[in-house]
Design an enzyme around this catalytic site. Sequence first.
Site, PDB file in Angstrom:
ATOM      1  N   LYS A  84       0.736  -1.148   0.079  1.00 29.85           N
ATOM      2  CA  LYS A  84       0.161   0.006  -0.028  1.00 29.85           C
ATOM      3  C   LYS A  84       0.981   1.271  -0.093  1.00 29.85           C
ATOM      4  O   LYS A  84       1.845   1.497   0.973  1.00 29.85           O
ATOM      5  CB  LYS A  84      -0.733   0.195   1.282  1.00 29.85           C
ATOM      6  CG  LYS A  84      -2.130  -0.211   1.090  1.00 29.85           C
ATOM      7  CD  LYS A  84      -3.090  -0.217   2.519  1.00 29.85           C
ATOM      8  CE  LYS A  84      -4.374  -0.010   2.257  1.00 29.85           C
ATOM      9  NZ  LYS A  84      -4.951  -0.003   3.829  1.00 29.85           N
TER      10      LYS A  84
HETATM   11  C1  E4P Z   1      -8.332   0.854   3.324  1.00 31.14           C
HETATM   12  O1  E4P Z   1      -7.505   0.154   2.786  1.00 31.14           O
HETATM   13  C2  E4P Z   1      -8.289   1.689   4.660  1.00 31.14           C
HETATM   14  O2  E4P Z   1      -7.510   0.588   5.724  1.00 31.14           O
HETATM   15  C3  E4P Z   1      -9.524   1.572   5.421  1.00 31.14           C
HETATM   16  O3  E4P Z   1     -10.588   1.472   4.390  1.00 31.14           O
HETATM   17  C4  E4P Z   1      -9.522   3.037   6.143  1.00 31.14           C
HETATM   18  O4  E4P Z   1     -10.789   3.167   6.540  1.00 31.14           O
HETATM   19  P1  E4P Z   1     -11.214   4.241   7.490  1.00 31.14           P
HETATM   20  O5  E4P Z   1     -11.735   5.687   6.975  1.00 31.14           O
HETATM   21  O6  E4P Z   1     -12.468   3.565   8.449  1.00 31.14           O
HETATM   22  O7  E4P Z   1     -10.102   4.462   8.571  1.00 31.14           O
END
Ligand code: E4P
Length: 246
Positions: A84
């Site tokens: 990521k």
């Molecule tokens: C995506 O890969 C992220 O880990 C995640 O969906 C972030 O979500 P949040 O806005 O609930 O932190």
Amino acid sequence: MEIYLDTANIEEIREAVKMGVVSGVTTNPSLMMREGRGDYRQVTQEICYLVQGPISAEVVGTDTQQMVKEAREIAQWSPYVVIKIPLTPNGLEAISILAGADSDEENICQGCTWVKDCPLDRETASDLALAFGIRTNATLLFSTNQVLLAALAGASYASVFVGRLDDAGHEGMTVVAEAAEILATYGLDTEIIAASIRHPLHVTEAALAGADVATVPYAVLQKMVRHPLTDVGIDRFLEDWKKVSS
Ligand code: E4P
């Protein structure tokens, strides 16, 4: 559309995998913090062992070379790992450097304590590493153009943070729908992940908008499974069966 689990909680992943509906997991540094886990490699390798599908683990560097270096290290954890990378100018540069880059398939699954129990034997792990190369997931995407840029740079996945967009007063799912249309029109094969999912309706909307994946918190998955009428129906069947079978 596939369902990934958005968590670093091993117990949640074990429970969700049993249902046979989860094909991957996304993690991030905040999810690791929530679990009080600083051992990112060990957690990621255990998740790879449990899920046997794409598992996203995030770099923490912000400079291009730092990101590329971290990505190359993380890619050795498992052939299932997807790196990521936040969408910044440096992030795009790192994604484009890593696009099509090979991992070191001879030394894949480095330091993994699950190797001897893993359904993936060494040879298959090397073959998968060779086939996949280093895959990236462009993260923290909040606009259609960011998805287009991630795709052009060669990201394997593009994560649109729908819930955070909604929180800021935007229509998060519009970005997913527009991006899906654009990537299809121009034959760009980056997979769109609807991320930052807050409730079951988001999942339905993501599927209708053309997302390839929705990554959902465990609580949302549980809500997707349950319906009060299913419970009422089971109670009624059981009561009727008791009457007729006694
Ligand atoms: C995506 O890969 C992220 O880990 C995640 O969906 C972030 O979500 P949040 O806005 O609930 O932190």
